[in-house]
Design a protein around this motif. Structure first.
Motif, PDB file in Angstrom:
ATOM      1  N   VAL A 110      35.103   2.614  -6.278  1.00 57.00           N
ATOM      2  CA  VAL A 110      35.386   1.309  -6.876  1.00 57.00           C
ATOM      3  C   VAL A 110      35.689   0.365  -5.724  1.00 57.00           C
ATOM      4  O   VAL A 110      36.652   0.563  -4.983  1.00 57.00           O
ATOM      5  CB  VAL A 110      36.572   1.373  -7.867  1.00 57.00           C
ATOM      6  N   PHE A 111      34.842  -0.649  -5.582  1.00 61.35           N
ATOM      7  CA  PHE A 111      34.954  -1.599  -4.482  1.00 61.35           C
ATOM      8  C   PHE A 111      35.493  -2.932  -4.996  1.00 61.35           C
ATOM      9  O   PHE A 111      34.855  -3.566  -5.829  1.00 61.35           O
ATOM     10  CB  PHE A 111      33.584  -1.827  -3.835  1.00 61.35           C
ATOM     11  N   GLN A 112      36.656  -3.318  -4.514  1.00 61.11           N
ATOM     12  CA  GLN A 112      37.202  -4.648  -4.778  1.00 61.11           C
ATOM     13  C   GLN A 112      37.055  -5.403  -3.460  1.00 61.11           C
ATOM     14  O   GLN A 112      37.827  -5.159  -2.524  1.00 61.11           O
ATOM     15  CB  GLN A 112      38.657  -4.567  -5.228  1.00 61.11           C
ATOM     16  N   PRO A 113      36.045  -6.276  -3.380  1.00 60.57           N
ATOM     17  CA  PRO A 113      35.617  -6.850  -2.105  1.00 60.57           C
ATOM     18  C   PRO A 113      36.742  -7.261  -1.160  1.00 60.57           C
ATOM     19  O   PRO A 113      37.625  -8.038  -1.508  1.00 60.57           O
ATOM     20  CB  PRO A 113      34.767  -8.045  -2.523  1.00 60.57           C
ATOM     21  N   GLN A 114      36.675  -6.665   0.021  1.00 61.12           N
ATOM     22  CA  GLN A 114      37.533  -6.921   1.164  1.00 61.12           C
ATOM     23  C   GLN A 114      39.018  -6.677   0.927  1.00 61.12           C
ATOM     24  O   GLN A 114      39.844  -7.063   1.746  1.00 61.12           O
ATOM     25  CB  GLN A 114      37.306  -8.338   1.690  1.00 61.12           C
ATOM     26  N   THR A 115      39.373  -6.025  -0.195  1.00 64.44           N
ATOM     27  CA  THR A 115      40.791  -5.752  -0.432  1.00 64.44           C
ATOM     28  C   THR A 115      41.092  -4.284  -0.719  1.00 64.44           C
ATOM     29  O   THR A 115      42.133  -3.783  -0.311  1.00 64.44           O
ATOM     30  CB  THR A 115      41.345  -6.579  -1.611  1.00 64.44           C
ATOM     31  N   ARG A 116      40.185  -3.601  -1.419  1.00 61.82           N
ATOM     32  CA  ARG A 116      40.526  -2.244  -1.857  1.00 61.82           C
ATOM     33  C   ARG A 116      39.267  -1.432  -2.151  1.00 61.82           C
ATOM     34  O   ARG A 116      38.320  -1.912  -2.758  1.00 61.82           O
ATOM     35  CB  ARG A 116      41.365  -2.346  -3.126  1.00 61.82           C
ATOM     36  N   ILE A 117      39.308  -0.183  -1.710  1.00 60.96           N
ATOM     37  CA  ILE A 117      38.284   0.797  -2.061  1.00 60.96           C
ATOM     38  C   ILE A 117      39.049   1.981  -2.637  1.00 60.96           C
ATOM     39  O   ILE A 117      39.897   2.563  -1.967  1.00 60.96           O
ATOM     40  CB  ILE A 117      37.478   1.268  -0.837  1.00 60.96           C
ATOM     41  N   SER A 118      38.764   2.319  -3.875  1.00 57.28           N
ATOM     42  CA  SER A 118      39.388   3.511  -4.446  1.00 57.28           C
ATOM     43  C   SER A 118      38.274   4.483  -4.813  1.00 57.28           C
ATOM     44  O   SER A 118      37.135   4.089  -5.075  1.00 57.28           O
ATOM     45  CB  SER A 118      40.257   3.176  -5.652  1.00 57.28           C
ATOM     46  N   TYR A 119      38.617   5.751  -4.800  1.00 58.60           N
ATOM     47  CA  TYR A 119      37.616   6.766  -5.103  1.00 58.60           C
ATOM     48  C   TYR A 119      38.293   7.927  -5.816  1.00 58.60           C
ATOM     49  O   TYR A 119      39.444   8.254  -5.575  1.00 58.60           O
ATOM     50  CB  TYR A 119      36.882   7.231  -3.840  1.00 58.60           C
ATOM     51  N   THR A 120      37.536   8.501  -6.728  1.00 57.76           N
ATOM     52  CA  THR A 120      38.025   9.630  -7.492  1.00 57.76           C
ATOM     53  C   THR A 120      36.906  10.642  -7.655  1.00 57.76           C
ATOM     54  O   THR A 120      35.734  10.270  -7.773  1.00 57.76           O
ATOM     55  CB  THR A 120      38.595   9.169  -8.851  1.00 57.76           C
ATOM     56  N   HIS A 121      37.272  11.904  -7.662  1.00 55.46           N
ATOM     57  CA  HIS A 121      36.286  12.970  -7.774  1.00 55.46           C
ATOM     58  C   HIS A 121      35.590  12.872  -9.125  1.00 55.46           C
ATOM     59  O   HIS A 121      36.236  12.791 -10.166  1.00 55.46           O
ATOM     60  CB  HIS A 121      36.968  14.330  -7.605  1.00 55.46           C
ATOM     61  N   SER A 122      34.269  12.880  -9.111  1.00 58.43           N
ATOM     62  CA  SER A 122      33.480  12.707 -10.327  1.00 58.43           C
ATOM     63  C   SER A 122      32.165  13.479 -10.199  1.00 58.43           C
ATOM     64  O   SER A 122      31.107  12.896  -9.942  1.00 58.43           O
ATOM     65  CB  SER A 122      33.211  11.210 -10.540  1.00 58.43           C
ATOM     66  N   PRO A 123      32.215  14.819 -10.388  1.00 51.85           N
ATOM     67  CA  PRO A 123      30.982  15.596 -10.242  1.00 51.85           C
ATOM     68  C   PRO A 123      29.953  15.231 -11.312  1.00 51.85           C
ATOM     69  O   PRO A 123      30.319  14.787 -12.404  1.00 51.85           O
ATOM     70  CB  PRO A 123      31.446  17.043 -10.400  1.00 51.85           C
ATOM     71  N   PRO A 124      28.677  15.402 -10.997  1.00 44.44           N
ATOM     72  CA  PRO A 124      27.642  15.150 -11.990  1.00 44.44           C
ATOM     73  C   PRO A 124      27.837  16.045 -13.220  1.00 44.44           C
ATOM     74  O   PRO A 124      28.400  17.145 -13.118  1.00 44.44           O
ATOM     75  CB  PRO A 124      26.341  15.515 -11.267  1.00 44.44           C
ATOM     76  N   ALA A 125      27.370  15.577 -14.359  1.00 47.25           N
ATOM     77  CA  ALA A 125      27.496  16.347 -15.602  1.00 47.25           C
ATOM     78  C   ALA A 125      26.931  17.751 -15.419  1.00 47.25           C
ATOM     79  O   ALA A 125      25.837  17.928 -14.891  1.00 47.25           O
ATOM     80  CB  ALA A 125      26.774  15.630 -16.736  1.00 47.25           C
ATOM     81  N   GLY A 126      27.715  18.729 -15.803  1.00 44.67           N
ATOM     82  CA  GLY A 126      27.282  20.117 -15.740  1.00 44.67           C
ATOM     83  C   GLY A 126      27.410  20.773 -14.381  1.00 44.67           C
ATOM     84  O   GLY A 126      27.159  21.962 -14.245  1.00 44.67           O
ATOM     85  N   ALA A 127      27.784  20.017 -13.369  1.00 43.56           N
ATOM     86  CA  ALA A 127      27.908  20.576 -12.014  1.00 43.56           C
ATOM     87  C   ALA A 127      29.347  20.995 -11.747  1.00 43.56           C
ATOM     88  O   ALA A 127      30.283  20.376 -12.234  1.00 43.56           O
ATOM     89  CB  ALA A 127      27.477  19.542 -10.978  1.00 43.56           C
ATOM     90  N   ARG A 128      29.506  22.033 -10.963  1.00 41.48           N
ATOM     91  CA  ARG A 128      30.837  22.459 -10.519  1.00 41.48           C
ATOM     92  C   ARG A 128      30.915  22.233  -9.020  1.00 41.48           C
ATOM     93  O   ARG A 128      30.088  22.745  -8.266  1.00 41.48           O
ATOM     94  CB  ARG A 128      31.082  23.917 -10.844  1.00 41.48           C
ATOM     95  N   GLU A 129      31.883  21.455  -8.607  1.00 46.23           N
ATOM     96  CA  GLU A 129      32.114  21.216  -7.198  1.00 46.23           C
ATOM     97  C   GLU A 129      33.471  21.824  -6.843  1.00 46.23           C
ATOM     98  O   GLU A 129      34.437  21.667  -7.582  1.00 46.23           O
ATOM     99  CB  GLU A 129      32.087  19.721  -6.883  1.00 46.23           C
ATOM    100  N   TYR A 130      33.523  22.509  -5.734  1.00 47.66           N
ATOM    101  CA  TYR A 130      34.722  23.231  -5.337  1.00 47.66           C
ATOM    102  C   TYR A 130      35.639  22.411  -4.431  1.00 47.66           C
ATOM    103  O   TYR A 130      36.612  22.943  -3.900  1.00 47.66           O
ATOM    104  CB  TYR A 130      34.334  24.548  -4.657  1.00 47.66           C
ATOM    105  N   ALA A 131      35.331  21.147  -4.282  1.00 51.20           N
ATOM    106  CA  ALA A 131      36.171  20.248  -3.499  1.00 51.20           C
ATOM    107  C   ALA A 131      36.064  18.857  -4.094  1.00 51.20           C
ATOM    108  O   ALA A 131      35.100  18.538  -4.799  1.00 51.20           O
ATOM    109  CB  ALA A 131      35.731  20.236  -2.041  1.00 51.20           C
TER     110      ALA A 131
END
Length: 155
Positions: free
Chosen positions: A71-92
């Motif tokens: 999520v980019f809020q121009p020049q003030t904030r970048i937030s990120y959250t783990h969001s694997p593709p549907a049906g995929a398992r990610e171990y990190a």
């Protein structure tokens, strides 16, 4: 499998314009050049797939790959959250925020990052594994900071 997490936070005044820092932090081609351990990023709009190099902990070695909703809020904030593709398992996965604001002699840059990995290790090994993850994150962050400053042309 057990989940292990480590969190790092840092804040610094970077003697550079906010726009320059923003450009570096939002460039999926440049970030791997600045960040040790980060091999490359596959960016698809606001979904970025991060490919890390090998991390070793107590005889187990992994090369995490995980998908983040950015999520980019121009020049003030970048937030990120783990969001694997549907049906995929990610171990990190990662959760975090980069925050930028004006400072008297540059830009305030704050970083919060929590990295979680699932490993085939007993939960009792958490103190050792999480210390290794945190140490790796600290070293990576230190080198990233030095590389960012060099990229920006500041000391």
């Amino acid at each position: 499998m057990s989940a292990f997490s480590a969190r790092v936070q840092s804040t610094a005044v970077v003697p550079a314009a906010r726009q320059e820092i923003w450009q570096a932090l939002t460039d999926p081609v440049l970030l791997p050049k600045l960040t040790p351990l980060l091999r490359h990023i596959d960016a698809d709009g606001d979904r970025w797939r991060w490919h890390l190099g090998a991390i070793s902990a107590l005889g187990v070695e992994i090369s995490p790959v995980f998908t983040e909703q950015m999520v980019f809020q121009p020049q003030t904030r970048i937030s990120y959250t783990h969001s694997p593709p549907a049906g995929a398992r990610e171990y990190a996965g990662a959760e975090g925020v980069y925050a930028l604001s004006d400072a008297e002699h540059g830009t305030n840059l704050s970083i919060e990052l929590t990295l979680t990995v699932e490993l085939p290790l007993p939960r009792l090994s958490a103190p050792a594994v999480e210390r290794i993850i945190r140490t790796t994150m600290d070293r990576t962050g230190d080198k990233f900071s030095a590389n960012l400053l060099k990229h920006l042309g500041v000391r």
